[in-house]
Design a protein around this motif. Structure first.
Motif, PDB file in Angstrom:
ATOM      1  N   ALA A 422       0.836  -1.210   0.000  1.00 57.26           N
ATOM      2  CA  ALA A 422       0.000   0.000   0.000  1.00 57.26           C
ATOM      3  C   ALA A 422       0.870   1.257   0.000  1.00 57.26           C
ATOM      4  N   LYS A 423       1.927   1.257   0.783  1.00 57.68           N
ATOM      5  CA  LYS A 423       2.821   2.441   0.843  1.00 57.68           C
ATOM      6  C   LYS A 423       3.532   2.653  -0.497  1.00 57.68           C
ATOM      7  N   TYR A 425       2.362   1.683  -3.472  1.00 62.64           N
ATOM      8  CA  TYR A 425       1.342   2.085  -4.452  1.00 62.64           C
ATOM      9  C   TYR A 425       0.936   3.540  -4.255  1.00 62.64           C
ATOM     10  N   LEU A 426       0.799   3.941  -3.000  1.00 64.22           N
ATOM     11  CA  LEU A 426       0.304   5.287  -2.690  1.00 64.22           C
ATOM     12  C   LEU A 426       1.428   6.322  -2.592  1.00 64.22           C
ATOM     13  N   GLY A 427       2.688   5.862  -2.720  1.00 69.13           N
ATOM     14  CA  GLY A 427       3.821   6.779  -2.665  1.00 69.13           C
ATOM     15  C   GLY A 427       4.068   7.344  -1.281  1.00 69.13           C
ATOM     16  N   LEU A 428       3.919   6.496  -0.274  1.00 64.06           N
ATOM     17  CA  LEU A 428       4.074   6.947   1.112  1.00 64.06           C
ATOM     18  C   LEU A 428       5.433   6.539   1.674  1.00 64.06           C
ATOM     19  N   LYS A 429       6.074   7.486   2.359  1.00 67.32           N
ATOM     20  CA  LYS A 429       7.301   7.150   3.072  1.00 67.32           C
ATOM     21  C   LYS A 429       6.982   6.640   4.475  1.00 67.32           C
ATOM     22  N   SER A 430       5.900   7.174   5.049  1.00 68.06           N
ATOM     23  CA  SER A 430       5.439   6.697   6.358  1.00 68.06           C
ATOM     24  C   SER A 430       3.920   6.566   6.290  1.00 68.06           C
ATOM     25  N   GLY A 431       3.311   6.089   7.385  1.00 70.48           N
ATOM     26  CA  GLY A 431       1.860   5.935   7.394  1.00 70.48           C
ATOM     27  C   GLY A 431       1.119   7.177   7.847  1.00 70.48           C
ATOM     28  N   LYS A 432       1.844   8.240   8.156  1.00 67.59           N
ATOM     29  CA  LYS A 432       1.236   9.442   8.728  1.00 67.59           C
ATOM     30  C   LYS A 432       0.178  10.050   7.803  1.00 67.59           C
ATOM     31  N   ASP A 433       0.462  10.054   6.509  1.00 69.13           N
ATOM     32  CA  ASP A 433      -0.459  10.671   5.541  1.00 69.13           C
ATOM     33  C   ASP A 433      -1.291   9.644   4.774  1.00 69.13           C
ATOM     34  N   ALA A 434      -1.431   8.450   5.342  1.00 69.28           N
ATOM     35  CA  ALA A 434      -2.066   7.350   4.610  1.00 69.28           C
ATOM     36  C   ALA A 434      -3.512   7.651   4.228  1.00 69.28           C
TER      37      ALA A 434
END
Length: 505
Positions: A422-423, A425-434
């Motif tokens: 998921a990170k 695919y969504l371009g996330l470095k952390s889950g903070k802005d998930a």
């Protein structure tokens, strides 16, 4: 929705009961109007709600005492105070529950109907009584409300039977023998009138709120459950519509077979339809039901759409859903009749779960948009139809529905490999802005419409989940805090709608 393929839109999923209000549950109060204003400011086109019917045991809007009646809990007390039907002191004496974050249904049940009865008793005394009584009498006589007399009698009889299900009532009433019905209508005339009065108040207040929303460019998306409850005015008053025996006991009931989520399946217990009878009558009851929904809503979401293609039948009395069988439903014939009789209406097909080729074919033939749930997309073991790059325009995308975790709660609980995917695919470095990354993925998709639960815009964790299927207790209780909606949030939502071509107006 299916007919506006070039128009990208967005909306918010928010149950009426979850709105903030003074008296313990969301209603058609000033806070509902303020929510409409918020949606307009946020550039939204749709407000999706859950069924509006009167709830029974378990408080689920999907198990209602009537498919036509409205929930009296939603009647705005403050409007009745302003109209002189109640006083503020009378309302303040009632205990509706002390939390602004969850609904105490037991306290609502014990307090609200008693208070509304005071309004009914005062109906001929208030300054506006002449107009009010004229409208009430017209409401009772309207041919659109031919369900009202049976519903109101049903509720009066239920009270007289200490709330027990109708199949335990005296035989004459249970089997609707004319002499018994005539005697009951005479005996309970005042109480029948009271329940009819509640429906008049519900209808007048909801019509005003919906008109306000439509004037602001906000269209209402409402739910129509495929089945009705066994313990409902619908089943009691129309036994010929359902698979019941001569004693009006169910022969088979609805549910879902065992699957990966439940080893014994889901035993819903709703009565099944006699589809051959419905076909013979030109689906008259269904056309009446759907037409009624279009008085309440602008768009309807048909729950458990698969059941119109094939439905699962479980012998009545079985303790689980393990021994059922699949049977053919009415298929396209019902929707063909609907289009001929009611015109080209906007529908969302709830086509979630395991779909057979024949269900997929039915959805395609109707032209109705189906649903995509982003939370279903991130299984690291396989490619998913729920990943946004696999969507087609004619669908509605949600981060989650009322049956899902909040997106914050879902992301926090994801298995390690799924979260990693998921990170990525969504371009996330952390889950903070998930959560906002998920909203962005929905908005950026080719789906004509993106609808996001209000809890996700507020980034709320698991406590704000609306419903956990196959569980009792703790469901349908979440309420939004009165100060939750801010200019900053509406501005951010407006920006997303603008950036991704979904802005209303």
């Amino acid at each position: 929705m299916a007919k506006q393929k070039s128009k990208r839109r967005c909306g918010v999923l928010m149950p009426v009961f979850s709105l903030p209000s003074k008296y313990g549950i969301g209603t058609f109060s000033k806070e509902a109007y303020e929510f409409v204003d918020f949606l307009k400011d946020a550039g939204q086109s749709y407000w999706q709600i859950l069924p509006l019917g009167p709830t029974s045991y378990g408080d689920s809007p999907y198990q209602s005492f009537s498919t036509f009646a409205g929930n009296p809990y939603f009647i705005d007390i403050e409007a009745l105070i302003n109209d002189g039907l109640l006083t503020e002191a009378e309302a303040d004496k009632c205990d509706f529950g002390g939390s602004e974050e969850y609904i105490d249904y037991e306290k609502q049940y014990k307090s609200r109907l008693k208070l509304l009865k005071k309004a009914y008793d005062r109906r001929e005394e208030v300054a506006s009584s002449k107009k009010l009584m004229k409208e009430f009498e017209a409401f009772k006589k309207s041919k659109d409300n031919d369900w009202l007399a049976d519903y109101s009698l049903f509720m009066a009889l239920k009270n007289d039977n200490s709330g027990r299900a109708w199949n335990t009532w005296d035989e004459g009433i249970r089997l609707r023998k004319p002499a018994a019905l005539k005697a009951a209508r005479a005996k309970f005339a005042e109480e029948i009138d009271f329940y009819s009065f509640l429906q008049y108040l519900f209808s007048a207040q909801w019509t005003a709120l919906k008109s306000y929303a439509n004037e602001k460019g906000i269209r209402i998306v409402g739910d129509i459950p495929i089945y009705v409850a066994f313990d409902s005015a619908d089943t009691w008053a129309n036994p010929q519509l359902f698979l019941l025996d001569k004693k009006n006991t169910p022969i088979d009931v609805a549910g879902c077979p065992p699957d990966a989520f439940s080893a014994t399946g889901q035993l819903w217990g709703n009565p099944l339809y006699r589809w051959d009878y419905h076909k013979e009558t030109g689906y008259k009851w269904w056309m009446k039901r759907i037409a009624h929904c279009y008085k309440l809503y602008d768009v309807i979401r048909i729950d458990h759409f698969r059941g119109f293609d094939e439905y699962y039948a479980i012998p009545f009395g079985n303790p689980t859903a393990e021994n059922g069988e699949w049977r053919k439903g009415p298929g396209y014939d019902l929707f063909d009749t609907m289009k001929k009789e009611l015109g080209d209406k906007e529908v969302i097909a709830e086509d979630l779960g395991f779909l057979t080729p024949s269900v997929i074919k039915l959805v395609k033939k109707t032209g109705f948009p189906g649903m995509k749930i982003l939370q279903f997309a991130f299984d690291s073991r396989e490619e998913s139809d729920y990943l946004p790059h696999n969507y087609t325009p004619n669908c509605i995308v949600y981060t989650g529905t009322h049956d899902n975790e909040t997106t914050r709660g879902w992301f926090d609980q994801l298995p390690r490999n799924d979260k990693k995917f998921a990170k990525e695919y969504l371009g996330l470095k952390s889950g903070k802005d998930a959560v906002w990354a998920c909203i962005r993925a929905c908005f950026a998709s080719v789906s004509d419409t993106a609808i996001i639960p209000m809890q996700d815009y507020l980034e709320l964790p698991s406590y704000a989940r609306i419903n956990t299927p196959s569980t009792l207790g703790g469901n349908w209780v979440w309420r939004m805090k009165k100060d939750a909606l801010s200019k900053e949030l509406s501005s951010k939502m407006h920006d997303f709608a603008r950036i991704y071509g979904r802005l209303n107006g």
